[in-house]
Every structure is written in C-alpha cells, then in structure tokens.
Design an enzyme around this catalytic site. Sequence first.
Site, short mmCIF file in Angstrom:
data_model
loop_
_atom_site.label_atom_id
_atom_site.label_comp_id
_atom_site.label_asym_id
_atom_site.label_seq_id
_atom_site.Cartn_x
_atom_site.Cartn_y
_atom_site.Cartn_z
N ARG A 181 -30.50 -59.61 -106.81
CA ARG A 181 -29.81 -58.57 -107.56
C ARG A 181 -28.34 -58.95 -107.72
O ARG A 181 -27.77 -59.63 -106.88
CB ARG A 181 -29.89 -57.22 -106.82
CG ARG A 181 -31.23 -56.52 -106.94
CD ARG A 181 -31.22 -55.16 -106.26
NE ARG A 181 -31.05 -55.29 -104.83
CZ ARG A 181 -29.92 -55.10 -104.17
NH1 ARG A 181 -28.82 -54.72 -104.81
NH2 ARG A 181 -29.87 -55.26 -102.87
N HIS A 208 -33.60 -44.98 -100.47
CA HIS A 208 -34.02 -46.37 -100.21
C HIS A 208 -34.67 -46.41 -98.82
O HIS A 208 -34.09 -46.93 -97.88
CB HIS A 208 -32.78 -47.27 -100.28
CG HIS A 208 -33.06 -48.74 -100.28
ND1 HIS A 208 -32.11 -49.68 -99.96
CD2 HIS A 208 -34.18 -49.44 -100.59
CE1 HIS A 208 -32.63 -50.89 -100.05
NE2 HIS A 208 -33.88 -50.78 -100.43
N SER A 263 -31.11 -53.65 -97.86
CA SER A 263 -31.98 -54.71 -98.35
C SER A 263 -32.11 -55.84 -97.32
O SER A 263 -31.11 -56.25 -96.73
CB SER A 263 -31.43 -55.27 -99.65
OG SER A 263 -31.33 -54.23 -100.59
N CYS A 271 -33.37 -55.80 -94.37
CA CYS A 271 -33.05 -55.40 -93.00
C CYS A 271 -34.24 -54.80 -92.28
O CYS A 271 -34.08 -54.11 -91.26
CB CYS A 271 -31.87 -54.44 -93.00
SG CYS A 271 -30.33 -55.27 -93.42
N ARG A 274 -39.74 -63.85 -102.80
CA ARG A 274 -40.43 -62.56 -102.69
C ARG A 274 -41.92 -62.68 -103.00
O ARG A 274 -42.34 -63.59 -103.71
CB ARG A 274 -39.83 -61.57 -103.69
CG ARG A 274 -38.37 -61.24 -103.45
CD ARG A 274 -38.21 -59.97 -102.65
NE ARG A 274 -36.85 -59.79 -102.15
CZ ARG A 274 -36.47 -58.69 -101.49
NH1 ARG A 274 -37.31 -57.70 -101.28
NH2 ARG A 274 -35.24 -58.60 -101.03
#
Length: 602
Positions: A86, A245, A267, A269, A385
């Site tokens: 991102r 989130h 993100s 984590c 990913r």
Amino acid sequence: MNNPATAISPPAGIGDHKPANQAVLDWVHEVELLTQPENIFWCDGSERENDFLISESLKQEVLIKLNQKKAPRSYLHRSNPNDVARVEQFTFICTPTKAEAGPTNNWSEPGETYSKLHGLLKGAMRGRTMFVVPYIMGPPDSPLTKIGFEITDSKYVVLSMRIMTRMGEIAVKRLGSDPKAEWNRGVHSLLDVNPERRFICHFPQDNAIISVGSGYGGNVLLSKKCLALRIGSYLARKQGWLAEHMLILGVESPEGEKHYVAAAFPSACGKTNFAMLIPPKHFAGWKVTTVGDDIAWMQIRDGRLWAVNPENGYFGVVPGTSYKSNPNAMKSIERDTLYTNVALTDDGDVWWEGKDGPPPKHAIDWRGNDWTPDSKEKAAHPNSRFATPMRNNPVLDPHVEDGDGVPISAIIFGGRRSDTMPLVFQAFDWEHGTYVGSTMASETTAAAAGAVGKVRRDPMAMLPFCGYNIGDYFRHWLETGKRLTNPPLIFHVNWFRKSADGKFLWPGFGDNMRVLKWIIDRCEGRVAATESPIGHIPRMQDLDLDELGCVTPNQMRELLNVNAEEWQREISDHAKFFESLGGVVPDQLEKQRKNLAGRFKS
Ligand code: GTP
Ligand code: SPV
Ligand code: MN
C-alpha cells in the site's frame, strides 16, 4: 515485463452479464467514454468465467501455473517491483473540506482531484478490456451489507475480487433495478504502473473510489481497505455503527462456553495468525474459530456489539507462515490460492522465507531472477501475500454467514513494541479503553511502502484507514460506548516485547491462547489481576503457563513489567501525538492522559 492489461475476447456467454440497473449502465458508459477500452467484460462470478480468465491470464503471463499436484488450482502473480505494498503517501480522502478528512489523512479538493484523475484516465484503457466487477461486502442477509461495483483493467484484480468478496450475480440481484439504490462506485486502472502516477482517492460523500497506477493489494482490491474501511468508517459514523481493522475470532472452552473477540493490530502485526490460532497441547478441548482476519463491521443490538466479517477470503502475509506457526493458514492455502510475489521452485511449487523444511537449492525469486540460499536478496517479498477463499479455512466459524453477526465479549488492541508495553493489560472501562486504542503504537512493517521498524502512533490500527477526521472517530468511539449497556471489555496485548539481547520474550502464535484465556476469564469475572497505573495486569499465577517451557520466570516478569521510566516517555509521546492532531482530540481523552500520568505519581 508482460502487460497485465492486454484485451481479451470472450466467447459468447462469458463477459456479457449486463445488470439491469440503469444507474450502473450509465456510470459504466461514462467510464467507457473516458477510458476508451477495446471492450467491456461484465462479470457474473461463475466458474466458467473464472476458468476463462485464468486461461487468458496464463496466456498473457499475468499468472504462472503452479505444479497442480502440489498446489491444486493455485497460481503465482508477480507485481511490478515498484508496486509491492500500500502507498499511504498517495492515498487521499477527498471530502469537501480538509477539516472533514482531518489531521491524519492526505486531503485533496474533490473537484480538482476528479479533474486530475479523469485526465490520467483519459484513453487509459485503449487496447485493454474493461471489467465490471459487481460484489457485496458482508453476509447476504446482514443489514450492514454493502454493494460495490469495481471497474478495472486488471485480470489479476478480477480474479482476486472473486476470492476476496461475494462477487458477481449475487450483487447484481441484490442491487436490482432501482436507479436510486445505494452502491459504491470504484474505478481502477493500472495506467502504466508508474509510482509517479499512483493515486488512491476516496470521495466518501459520493460513495466513490478512484485508484490509478497500481496493481497491488490494498491499493486496488477496492472492496477491502478503500470500501470496507475508509468509506465504511465514514458511513459507520453517519449510520451509528463501527467499521474497524479487526479480526474476529470465536473461542470455545472444553465445557462448550463460547465467546467472540475482535482484535485490532496494525498491518502485518498478527491478525490472521491470531484469528486461526491453534491452542497448545496443554489446552486440550479448547477451540479457536475464525469469523474474519482483517475487517470487522460492528453494530449495536440489545446493548451489545455484534460483528460481521464483510469479506469472503483472506489476503494474508505469506513470509513466516508455516505448519509450525500457523497450520490452519497452511491448510487454507494448500489449494485455490492466488499467490503474489513469492518464490517459484524448480518443481513449480511456491516457497518463502519461514516455510517449513530446508530452502530449495534453486528457485526463481519474486522479481523473476535466479535465487539460491546464498543470495543476498529475499526469495519472497516481505509483503508477499496469498489470496484464498475463507471456505478453505479448517476452523471457519459456523456463524460466519449470520447476518446478525456474533456478539463481542472483548476488544483487543495491540501492536509491535520491543519495549514498554506488557504482554497484556485490561483497560478500566470503555472510555479508558478508547484512550488505550487512540494512543496505540506499533513498529512499521512491509505492508506499506516506507521505512520498516519505526514506532508510530496508529490509533485503533486505523491510521491509514480512517476515512474522516480522527478526532470525530475518537468521539464516535466514545459515543458508541455510551450506547452499550453490555459493552465488551477492552484489552491491550503485545506479542513482540524483546529482551535486552533483541530476542522476542514471548513465543507467540499458539501460546497466545494463554493470554486469550485470561481475557475470557476476565470477561466472566473469574480470574484475578493486579491494578497498575495502566490498567489491570495479570500476576504470573493468574495466567495458565503450564508446559510453557521456553519462558523463564524472569522473562515472564519482564513481559508483565510496567516500567515507570519507559511509561514517562510513553505518556509524553501520547501528549505529543495528541498535540500533533491540532486540537481535534476529545476532552475525555485528554483527561484520560492526565489521569494516567497522575496514577504513576500517586
Ligand atoms: P495484515 O494482513 O497486513 O493486516 O497483517 P496481519 O495483522 O493479519 O498479520 P499476520 O497475522 O499476517 O502476521 C504478520 C507477521 O507477524 C507474520 O510474519 C507472522 O509470522 C508474524 N506474527 C504473527 N503472530 C505472531 C506472534 O504471536 N509472535 C511473533 N513473534 N510473530 C507473529
Ligand atoms: C494491510 O496492509 O493491512 C492488509 C494488506 O491487510 S492490504 O490489502 O494490501 O492493505
Ligand atoms: Mn490488514
């Protein structure tokens, strides 16, 4: 580099599923006039369509077919090396005023931004196919469920959206023909995948998103961070619910007592890992099930918070995933998986740092170059990913499709902190918990472009995802608390505290069950804690640490320690952070900070 956008010509019966809604047809026509694609492909989400798109993607080398014995129906995609995460610096909230976007967002004026983006989109799809992807976010019968349409010139996006959302006919049917129905307009074009022409822009007041110049993850799967979080959080405040989130997990005791918890970690984590946790042997009979691994939409009913997962698949971090760390994730990605930026072995399988077994003697790395264990470069990108359907998860929660959602007993905040933050503590109440969330911090990760390992404040793990003024977001949390007669308890965890020699003190992963159990027991009021200035902290005897061989009592003390000196620094950092927000922070949270500082003095 192949062009991931070259036009394709579908046979009759594929790509011609036009919806009956005039508003959609008009909008698609407008975008067609602007971008001038070679043809339009209307997606229906069918198996046949998917097979066709995969075969075309293989021909155009957008996908690499993996060894179908080792990885059935799975494929590898390599994104442009300049486009692997991102891009927060190019992400904009384009509300009419800058104040609505607030101090934590990049803002740009909507009129000017539309003009700029339309300029970039002019003729951008020449020689390409324009795909129209209808999708819904949320279980089909949930009142929170939202409809979106994403226009894209990337086959990879279409294939990913089919995994990540409920895509195709289901959305077209739900929308129906009412031209006034509410739906999100998303336009995505790869353009020439140039970081200088990369913008992810949100127009919450128009329920619209335009993303250009990227082909990667959260920048382009507009359902996810763009709709479900940025636009979602904006709608949630207006409509009185929460878009967060957060993972959502169920935890069931051997006696059959079941709780659900939601947890916000920034993100990369640990959300996906926590959501699929397998309890250690000592916890025989305990079971953790996954509702969601990244996003929670929560509404109030009967004075409680109820959560649904708006997504239909997992877009998870690959490196570090193994049968040892996360067997459920490994089982989920054994088939039907779209990998991005992992390494390709000589026998057509995938590999990444941290996978079980020895590294291959030779592989092709994520950039497409030869790789051996002696190479200096990583074989898989740190933010590589997997996209895999949630149906593949062996511990998928049975209530994942319930439109009403699941009742939340506890909310957990957490981040990557080498120091200061103890393994776990419980906030005194909702308002204090909101303070704990609002001052959360974490070391930055590879999930976003930029420096890695820098501590930054990331309120509720929403810093990059809150679609409006963060001060109003805090206020919305405080207001929500007032409406809850049976609010979840709020906790903070840190799996990442390190010893003086730089090693993680806590084994993490499955052993996080020990912390989760304490949290559940706190919800049931059946375990003690000691009161510290920062909240309730378990004493060593309050945690079930049986058969936890690798942590010495000294390390355990370090993990649970609240160091006054570190906390002085922490509190002054909270103050600096609030100050940096320029006066938008609600008084209640300023008061919470003073109380916290005061508790250290008394
Ligand atoms: P996003 O998809 O970016 O939102 O990330 P996430 O929050 O779902 O993180 P994920 O579970 O994918 O974990 C990210 C990284 O943290 C992986 O490399 C994991 O191996 C590692 N990790 C997860 N849980 C733990 C833990 O309990 N302890 C340690 N040391 N590492 C962990
Ligand atoms: C995150 O960065 O929090 C993610 C991955 O979940 S992405 O979809 O790229 O945003
Ligand atoms: Mn995420």
